[in-house]
Design a protein around this motif. Sequence first.
Motif, PDB file in Angstrom:
ATOM      1  N   PRO A  47      28.306  60.533 -24.282  1.00 54.33           N
ATOM      2  CA  PRO A  47      27.990  60.005 -22.947  1.00 54.33           C
ATOM      3  C   PRO A  47      26.556  59.503 -22.812  1.00 54.33           C
ATOM      4  N   SER A  48      25.710  59.696 -23.837  1.00 59.28           N
ATOM      5  CA  SER A  48      24.392  59.071 -23.808  1.00 59.28           C
ATOM      6  C   SER A  48      24.472  57.599 -24.184  1.00 59.28           C
ATOM      7  N   PHE A  49      25.564  57.208 -24.834  1.00 60.72           N
ATOM      8  CA  PHE A  49      25.804  55.836 -25.283  1.00 60.72           C
ATOM      9  C   PHE A  49      24.685  55.317 -26.189  1.00 60.72           C
ATOM     10  N   ALA A  50      24.072  56.226 -26.935  1.00 64.61           N
ATOM     11  CA  ALA A  50      22.960  55.852 -27.821  1.00 64.61           C
ATOM     12  C   ALA A  50      23.407  54.915 -28.936  1.00 64.61           C
ATOM     13  N   PHE A  51      24.679  55.013 -29.339  1.00 63.52           N
ATOM     14  CA  PHE A  51      25.175  54.178 -30.431  1.00 63.52           C
ATOM     15  C   PHE A  51      26.312  53.264 -29.970  1.00 63.52           C
ATOM     16  N   SER A  52      26.370  53.004 -28.686  1.00 60.92           N
ATOM     17  CA  SER A  52      27.474  52.235 -28.121  1.00 60.92           C
ATOM     18  C   SER A  52      27.277  50.736 -28.332  1.00 60.92           C
ATOM     19  N   SER A  53      28.364  50.050 -28.624  1.00 63.82           N
ATOM     20  CA  SER A  53      28.319  48.581 -28.711  1.00 63.82           C
ATOM     21  C   SER A  53      27.835  47.969 -27.402  1.00 63.82           C
ATOM     22  N   THR A  54      28.210  48.590 -26.295  1.00 61.58           N
ATOM     23  CA  THR A  54      27.831  48.075 -24.983  1.00 61.58           C
ATOM     24  C   THR A  54      26.325  48.041 -24.811  1.00 61.58           C
ATOM     25  N   THR A  55      25.673  49.158 -25.073  1.00 63.07           N
ATOM     26  CA  THR A  55      24.246  49.270 -24.793  1.00 63.07           C
ATOM     27  C   THR A  55      23.372  48.669 -25.887  1.00 63.07           C
ATOM     28  N   LEU A  56      23.915  48.458 -27.071  1.00 62.41           N
ATOM     29  CA  LEU A  56      23.132  47.897 -28.179  1.00 62.41           C
ATOM     30  C   LEU A  56      23.365  46.409 -28.376  1.00 62.41           C
ATOM     31  N   SER A  57      24.131  45.801 -27.481  1.00 64.52           N
ATOM     32  CA  SER A  57      24.442  44.373 -27.613  1.00 64.52           C
ATOM     33  C   SER A  57      23.312  43.516 -27.067  1.00 64.52           C
ATOM     34  N   ALA A  58      23.431  42.209 -27.249  1.00 60.43           N
ATOM     35  CA  ALA A  58      22.459  41.264 -26.691  1.00 60.43           C
ATOM     36  C   ALA A  58      22.738  40.967 -25.222  1.00 60.43           C
ATOM     37  N   ALA A  59      23.816  41.534 -24.667  1.00 58.91           N
ATOM     38  CA  ALA A  59      24.113  41.507 -23.227  1.00 58.91           C
ATOM     39  C   ALA A  59      24.051  40.110 -22.626  1.00 58.91           C
ATOM     40  N   SER A  60      24.839  39.212 -23.174  1.00 59.76           N
ATOM     41  CA  SER A  60      24.829  37.825 -22.720  1.00 59.76           C
ATOM     42  C   SER A  60      26.235  37.395 -22.305  1.00 59.76           C
ATOM     43  N   ILE A  61      26.292  36.320 -21.545  1.00 59.96           N
ATOM     44  CA  ILE A  61      27.583  35.812 -21.099  1.00 59.96           C
ATOM     45  C   ILE A  61      27.583  34.295 -21.197  1.00 59.96           C
ATOM     46  N   ARG A  62      28.683  33.765 -21.710  1.00 57.35           N
ATOM     47  CA  ARG A  62      28.808  32.326 -21.907  1.00 57.35           C
ATOM     48  C   ARG A  62      30.209  31.874 -21.537  1.00 57.35           C
ATOM     49  N   GLN A  63      30.341  30.568 -21.389  1.00 57.26           N
ATOM     50  CA  GLN A  63      31.646  29.959 -21.184  1.00 57.26           C
ATOM     51  C   GLN A  63      32.027  29.062 -22.362  1.00 57.26           C
ATOM     52  N   GLN A  64      31.158  29.012 -23.339  1.00 56.42           N
ATOM     53  CA  GLN A  64      31.386  28.131 -24.486  1.00 56.42           C
ATOM     54  C   GLN A  64      32.258  28.817 -25.533  1.00 56.42           C
ATOM     55  N   PHE A  65      33.565  28.729 -25.294  1.00 52.81           N
ATOM     56  CA  PHE A  65      34.576  29.216 -26.216  1.00 52.81           C
ATOM     57  C   PHE A  65      35.483  28.057 -26.606  1.00 52.81           C
ATOM     58  N   SER A  66      36.392  28.341 -27.546  1.00 49.90           N
ATOM     59  CA  SER A  66      37.280  27.285 -28.031  1.00 49.90           C
ATOM     60  C   SER A  66      38.677  27.357 -27.444  1.00 49.90           C
ATOM     61  N   ILE A  67      39.006  28.464 -26.755  1.00 49.53           N
ATOM     62  CA  ILE A  67      40.345  28.589 -26.182  1.00 49.53           C
ATOM     63  C   ILE A  67      40.236  28.897 -24.687  1.00 49.53           C
ATOM     64  N   PRO A  68      41.185  28.416 -23.890  1.00 50.41           N
ATOM     65  CA  PRO A  68      41.078  28.541 -22.431  1.00 50.41           C
ATOM     66  C   PRO A  68      41.004  29.974 -21.948  1.00 50.41           C
ATOM     67  N   GLU A  69      41.781  30.870 -22.537  1.00 53.51           N
ATOM     68  CA  GLU A  69      41.840  32.241 -22.022  1.00 53.51           C
ATOM     69  C   GLU A  69      40.491  32.955 -22.123  1.00 53.51           C
ATOM     70  N   ASN A  70      39.744  32.695 -23.191  1.00 57.23           N
ATOM     71  CA  ASN A  70      38.422  33.308 -23.308  1.00 57.23           C
ATOM     72  C   ASN A  70      37.461  32.762 -22.262  1.00 57.23           C
ATOM     73  N   ILE A  71      37.568  31.468 -21.984  1.00 54.81           N
ATOM     74  CA  ILE A  71      36.731  30.878 -20.932  1.00 54.81           C
ATOM     75  C   ILE A  71      37.075  31.495 -19.580  1.00 54.81           C
ATOM     76  N   ARG A  72      38.367  31.650 -19.307  1.00 52.18           N
ATOM     77  CA  ARG A  72      38.790  32.213 -18.017  1.00 52.18           C
ATOM     78  C   ARG A  72      38.314  33.651 -17.856  1.00 52.18           C
ATOM     79  N   MET A  73      38.387  34.422 -18.932  1.00 55.31           N
ATOM     80  CA  MET A  73      37.919  35.807 -18.835  1.00 55.31           C
ATOM     81  C   MET A  73      36.416  35.863 -18.582  1.00 55.31           C
ATOM     82  N   SER A  74      35.659  35.023 -19.269  1.00 59.42           N
ATOM     83  CA  SER A  74      34.217  35.038 -19.069  1.00 59.42           C
ATOM     84  C   SER A  74      33.823  34.487 -17.702  1.00 59.42           C
ATOM     85  N   ARG A  75      34.589  33.555 -17.185  1.00 53.88           N
ATOM     86  CA  ARG A  75      34.292  33.059 -15.840  1.00 53.88           C
ATOM     87  C   ARG A  75      34.510  34.151 -14.790  1.00 53.88           C
TER      88      ARG A  75
END
Length: 397
Positions: A47-75
């Motif tokens: 629960p400290s999330f010291a090694f979590s993908s969530t907290t160690l990521s670059a924490a960014s969001i984009r719409q530049q994907f190649s398939i519609p469903e990924n764009i819709r999820m990010s939107r």
Amino acid sequence: MSGDVSGIDETYDVVIIGGAIMGAMAAYFLTLDPAFHGKVAVIERDPSFAFSSTTLSAASIRQQFSIPENIRMSRFGLEFLHGAKERFGPEIELGWREGGYLILASEAGVPVLRANHAVQQAEGADIALLDPQGLQARFPWLNVEDIALGAFGVTGEGWFDAHALLAGVRRMAKLQGAHLLTGEVTGIERTNNRVSAVTLADGRRLGCGALVNAAGPQAGRVAALAGIPLPVEGRKRCVFVVHCRTPITGLPLLVDPSGFYIRPEGAYQICGAPPPEELDTNPGDDFEVDWSVFEEIIWPALAHRIPAMEELKPVRAWAGHYEMNLLDHNAVIGPHPEVSNLYFINGFSGHGLQQAPAAGRAVAEWLVHGRSISLDLDVFGYERIMAGRPYRELNII
């Protein structure tokens, strides 16, 4: 794998394995749904999330994907971030910075960049294609001598505080009734092709009406506990914090054809790149920073692309793991077609944090209503895993 219901310490209508952003979002949307009246447990081993993908990521969001469903999820992820204060209260501060992504292509990459742009435009994403002259005019510090085209997110792309988002979602899920438990799942029991219970490392045994695999890089291992193959493994990525003496005005999150990315982080910049393919294997428990990735791969390419970066000071670095879907670099979302009460929210291959709101909402809708109502995400179903039928995302960063 058959289960005995005797000896159960506690029973929950839904048990979620993994309490980082995917598990937290699923619990949040599930407990938010007025049609759901059950009892939810979210099990997290750290629960400290010291090694979590969530907290160690670059924490960014984009719409530049190649398939519609990924764009819709990010939107929807963007919409969720913009509405965070209404959802979680005025005290939440996500540090949203709309700096845009700039994805560069050499001549060889132009057809893919143009094809992706056509999909993005059809989905309403605000992405501009810039030729070398346009790139030079907008980003005068950029070396474009070997660049044929760039795609820039004019609006709707940027970065934010992953820690604050995770804390806000977990807090609200708990307020709405979710039980946040600390423990490590070491066994999954099945009765008549349904999951009946999970066993924790401390000996507790929890009955469950439904089970959600939200275990991030450990998702393949967790699925195997239920006798289910899932081609999801961890991959180590190092993030390097650097300081450039020369101000780089208007630096977006830049993705180079060589494979590195860089973006601002306060007065500094953060950057990263995948290691050589032959070294990009399951890291297990390895969280050691590999400085050779910076020295041999990133810095030379970075100094070429942004000449001011030749005089760069490395400040610090960290290593994190993200979950790679080895089949097609895309998510697995929804129920198992044969183990009817087992659900997946796995395999996002580096773009999970930004898509967690949409994915968590979809799993909650599957649990309560038997289908994903808000977005049609059937293309991400486990059926394609069983069939070995990839649905590929080309724009992996």
